[in-house]
Design a protein around this motif. Structure first.
Motif, PDB file in Angstrom:
ATOM      1  N   VAL A 289     -13.145   0.464  -1.120  1.00  0.00           N
ATOM      2  CA  VAL A 289     -13.973   1.663  -1.080  1.00  0.00           C
ATOM      3  C   VAL A 289     -13.100   2.825  -0.610  1.00  0.00           C
ATOM      4  CG1 VAL A 289     -16.004   2.725  -0.030  1.00  0.00           C
ATOM      5  CG2 VAL A 289     -16.023   0.292  -0.569  1.00  0.00           C
ATOM      6  N   PRO A 290     -13.044   3.911  -1.384  1.00  0.00           N
ATOM      7  CA  PRO A 290     -12.200   5.034  -0.956  1.00  0.00           C
ATOM      8  C   PRO A 290     -12.737   5.695   0.299  1.00  0.00           C
ATOM      9  CG  PRO A 290     -13.325   5.529  -3.028  1.00  0.00           C
ATOM     10  CD  PRO A 290     -13.667   4.130  -2.667  1.00  0.00           C
ATOM     11  N   PRO A 291     -11.855   6.154   1.184  1.00  0.00           N
ATOM     12  CA  PRO A 291     -12.298   6.794   2.419  1.00  0.00           C
ATOM     13  C   PRO A 291     -12.925   8.158   2.121  1.00  0.00           C
ATOM     14  CG  PRO A 291      -9.929   6.903   2.234  1.00  0.00           C
ATOM     15  CD  PRO A 291     -10.396   6.052   1.104  1.00  0.00           C
ATOM     16  N   ALA A 292     -13.690   8.673   3.082  1.00  0.00           N
ATOM     17  CA  ALA A 292     -14.387   9.948   2.904  1.00  0.00           C
ATOM     18  C   ALA A 292     -13.520  11.135   3.307  1.00  0.00           C
ATOM     19  CB  ALA A 292     -15.677   9.934   3.713  1.00  0.00           C
ATOM     20  N   SER A 293     -12.568  10.921   4.208  1.00  0.00           N
ATOM     21  CA  SER A 293     -11.746  12.043   4.663  1.00  0.00           C
ATOM     22  C   SER A 293     -10.341  11.567   4.971  1.00  0.00           C
ATOM     23  CB  SER A 293     -12.366  12.668   5.919  1.00  0.00           C
ATOM     24  OG  SER A 293     -12.345  11.737   6.971  1.00  0.00           O
ATOM     25  N   GLY A 294      -9.405  12.530   5.025  1.00  0.00           N
ATOM     26  CA  GLY A 294      -8.028  12.222   5.398  1.00  0.00           C
ATOM     27  C   GLY A 294      -7.197  11.772   4.215  1.00  0.00           C
ATOM     28  N   PHE A 295      -6.060  11.186   4.530  1.00  0.00           N
ATOM     29  CA  PHE A 295      -5.113  10.699   3.536  1.00  0.00           C
ATOM     30  C   PHE A 295      -4.885   9.215   3.789  1.00  0.00           C
ATOM     31  CE2 PHE A 295      -4.335  15.166   4.182  1.00  0.00           C
ATOM     32  CZ  PHE A 295      -4.287  15.656   2.886  1.00  0.00           C
ATOM     33  N   THR A 296      -4.846   8.437   2.736  1.00  0.00           N
ATOM     34  CA  THR A 296      -4.726   6.986   2.852  1.00  0.00           C
ATOM     35  C   THR A 296      -3.610   6.491   1.955  1.00  0.00           C
ATOM     36  OG1 THR A 296      -7.103   6.859   3.216  1.00  0.00           O
ATOM     37  CG2 THR A 296      -6.010   4.820   2.683  1.00  0.00           C
ATOM     38  N   LEU A 297      -2.872   5.492   2.439  1.00  0.00           N
ATOM     39  CA  LEU A 297      -1.846   4.859   1.612  1.00  0.00           C
ATOM     40  C   LEU A 297      -2.509   3.909   0.628  1.00  0.00           C
ATOM     41  CD1 LEU A 297       1.100   3.875   3.975  1.00  0.00           C
ATOM     42  CD2 LEU A 297       0.981   5.747   2.357  1.00  0.00           C
ATOM     43  N   LEU A 298      -2.085   3.972  -0.614  1.00  0.00           N
ATOM     44  CA  LEU A 298      -2.497   3.014  -1.638  1.00  0.00           C
ATOM     45  C   LEU A 298      -1.310   2.106  -1.899  1.00  0.00           C
ATOM     46  CD1 LEU A 298      -4.453   5.147  -4.199  1.00  0.00           C
ATOM     47  CD2 LEU A 298      -5.203   3.017  -3.236  1.00  0.00           C
ATOM     48  N   VAL A 299      -1.437   0.833  -1.584  1.00  0.00           N
ATOM     49  CA  VAL A 299      -0.358  -0.125  -1.804  1.00  0.00           C
ATOM     50  C   VAL A 299      -0.847  -1.121  -2.837  1.00  0.00           C
ATOM     51  CG1 VAL A 299       1.167  -1.833  -0.757  1.00  0.00           C
ATOM     52  CG2 VAL A 299       0.471   0.175   0.541  1.00  0.00           C
ATOM     53  N   ASP A 300      -0.243  -1.088  -4.008  1.00  0.00           N
ATOM     54  CA  ASP A 300      -0.635  -1.948  -5.130  1.00  0.00           C
ATOM     55  C   ASP A 300      -2.132  -1.846  -5.423  1.00  0.00           C
ATOM     56  OD1 ASP A 300       1.916  -2.795  -5.670  1.00  0.00           O
ATOM     57  OD2 ASP A 300       1.760  -4.621  -4.477  1.00  0.00           O
ATOM     58  N   GLY A 301      -2.675  -0.637  -5.305  1.00  0.00           N
ATOM     59  CA  GLY A 301      -4.070  -0.402  -5.637  1.00  0.00           C
ATOM     60  C   GLY A 301      -5.057  -0.654  -4.516  1.00  0.00           C
ATOM     61  N   HIS A 302      -4.590  -1.032  -3.342  1.00  0.00           N
ATOM     62  CA  HIS A 302      -5.472  -1.313  -2.194  1.00  0.00           C
ATOM     63  C   HIS A 302      -5.281  -0.232  -1.137  1.00  0.00           C
ATOM     64  CE1 HIS A 302      -6.599  -5.309  -3.614  1.00  0.00           C
ATOM     65  NE2 HIS A 302      -5.344  -5.426  -4.013  1.00  0.00           N
ATOM     66  N   PHE A 303      -6.384   0.227  -0.570  1.00  0.00           N
ATOM     67  CA  PHE A 303      -6.324   1.229   0.493  1.00  0.00           C
ATOM     68  C   PHE A 303      -5.834   0.568   1.773  1.00  0.00           C
ATOM     69  CE2 PHE A 303      -9.612   2.925  -2.352  1.00  0.00           C
ATOM     70  CZ  PHE A 303      -9.077   4.170  -2.607  1.00  0.00           C
ATOM     71  N   LYS A 304      -4.853   1.195   2.411  1.00  0.00           N
ATOM     72  CA  LYS A 304      -4.291   0.646   3.650  1.00  0.00           C
ATOM     73  C   LYS A 304      -4.456   1.655   4.777  1.00  0.00           C
ATOM     74  CE  LYS A 304      -2.940  -3.181   1.758  1.00  0.00           C
ATOM     75  NZ  LYS A 304      -3.515  -4.439   2.074  1.00  0.00           N
ATOM     76  N   ASN A 305      -3.379   2.079   5.419  1.00  0.00           N
ATOM     77  CA  ASN A 305      -3.433   2.962   6.590  1.00  0.00           C
ATOM     78  C   ASN A 305      -4.003   4.332   6.246  1.00  0.00           C
ATOM     79  OD1 ASN A 305      -2.129   0.817   7.636  1.00  0.00           O
ATOM     80  ND2 ASN A 305      -0.245   1.877   8.143  1.00  0.00           N
ATOM     81  N   GLN A 306      -4.714   4.907   7.207  1.00  0.00           N
ATOM     82  CA  GLN A 306      -5.298   6.227   7.026  1.00  0.00           C
ATOM     83  C   GLN A 306      -4.615   7.210   7.976  1.00  0.00           C
ATOM     84  OE1 GLN A 306      -9.519   6.189   7.209  1.00  0.00           O
ATOM     85  NE2 GLN A 306      -9.714   8.222   6.345  1.00  0.00           N
ATOM     86  N   PHE A 307      -4.347   8.429   7.484  1.00  0.00           N
ATOM     87  CA  PHE A 307      -3.637   9.449   8.251  1.00  0.00           C
ATOM     88  C   PHE A 307      -4.427  10.750   8.218  1.00  0.00           C
ATOM     89  CE2 PHE A 307      -0.508   6.473   6.613  1.00  0.00           C
ATOM     90  CZ  PHE A 307       0.199   6.152   7.751  1.00  0.00           C
ATOM     91  N   GLU A 308      -4.181  11.586   9.221  1.00  0.00           N
ATOM     92  CA  GLU A 308      -4.862  12.876   9.312  1.00  0.00           C
ATOM     93  C   GLU A 308      -4.223  13.924   8.402  1.00  0.00           C
ATOM     94  OE1 GLU A 308      -7.667  13.610  11.048  1.00  0.00           O
ATOM     95  OE2 GLU A 308      -7.769  11.473  11.511  1.00  0.00           O
ATOM     96  N   THR A 309      -2.887  13.912   8.281  1.00  0.00           N
ATOM     97  CA  THR A 309      -2.197  14.941   7.502  1.00  0.00           C
ATOM     98  C   THR A 309      -1.432  14.314   6.344  1.00  0.00           C
ATOM     99  OG1 THR A 309      -0.180  14.833   8.818  1.00  0.00           O
ATOM    100  CG2 THR A 309      -1.897  16.360   9.572  1.00  0.00           C
ATOM    101  N   LEU A 310      -1.149  15.130   5.353  1.00  0.00           N
ATOM    102  CA  LEU A 310      -0.391  14.678   4.191  1.00  0.00           C
ATOM    103  C   LEU A 310       1.048  14.353   4.571  1.00  0.00           C
ATOM    104  CD1 LEU A 310      -0.219  14.220   1.142  1.00  0.00           C
ATOM    105  CD2 LEU A 310       0.303  16.642   0.885  1.00  0.00           C
ATOM    106  N   ALA A 311       1.616  15.106   5.508  1.00  0.00           N
ATOM    107  CA  ALA A 311       3.005  14.865   5.933  1.00  0.00           C
ATOM    108  C   ALA A 311       3.151  13.481   6.563  1.00  0.00           C
ATOM    109  CB  ALA A 311       3.448  15.942   6.919  1.00  0.00           C
ATOM    110  N   GLN A 312       2.209  13.088   7.409  1.00  0.00           N
ATOM    111  CA  GLN A 312       2.262  11.753   8.035  1.00  0.00           C
ATOM    112  C   GLN A 312       2.137  10.662   6.976  1.00  0.00           C
ATOM    113  OE1 GLN A 312      -1.076  12.045  10.675  1.00  0.00           O
ATOM    114  NE2 GLN A 312       0.170  12.714  12.426  1.00  0.00           N
ATOM    115  N   ALA A 313       1.247  10.859   6.024  1.00  0.00           N
ATOM    116  CA  ALA A 313       1.037   9.857   4.980  1.00  0.00           C
ATOM    117  C   ALA A 313       2.274   9.718   4.097  1.00  0.00           C
ATOM    118  CB  ALA A 313      -0.174  10.226   4.146  1.00  0.00           C
TER     119      ALA A 313
END
Length: 119
Positions: free
Chosen positions: A66-90
């Protein structure tokens, strides 16, 4: 007629009586060796605050499909992983992960714009 005489003679034969057999039994088990019990000195462990307090019930972990509602998230092989506040951190985390594992397909998902940014 010979066959009928044989059948008649075998039918008249009496079974041979045998003496009753002894019941089969297992040999007796040897008596267990008695040893003195080992007594350890009791150890007292002080109660920790974490063991005595209850943890608050938190919301269930976010699902990876399920895609997150806010922030930036890493997509690893199509799966949502870590979530970050800023694009630079992601992007920093994505480039570090890509340098360690170059075969993975890694992208950054922008929840506000609902788009995937390649790394």
């Amino acid at each position: 007629m010979k066959s009928s005489s044989k059948a008649a003679s075998s039918a008249t034969e009496m079974p041979v009586a045998t003496a009753p057999r002894k019941a089969l039994t297992l040999p007796p088990k040897p008596a267990p060796a008695v040893t003195a019990p080992i007594i350890h000195a009791p150890t007292v462990v002080p109660a920790t605050p974490a063991a005595t307090t209850t943890k608050p019930v938190s919301s269930p972990a976010p699902r990876a499909d399920v895609p997150p509602a806010s922030g930036f998230t890493l997509l690893v092989d199509g799966h949502f992983k870590n979530q970050f506040e800023t694009l630079a951190q992601a992007k920093q985390a994505a480039t570090e992960l890509k340098s360690r594992f170059p075969i993975l397909r890694i992208a950054v998902y922008d929840a506000a714009n609902k788009e995937r940014l390649p790394v």
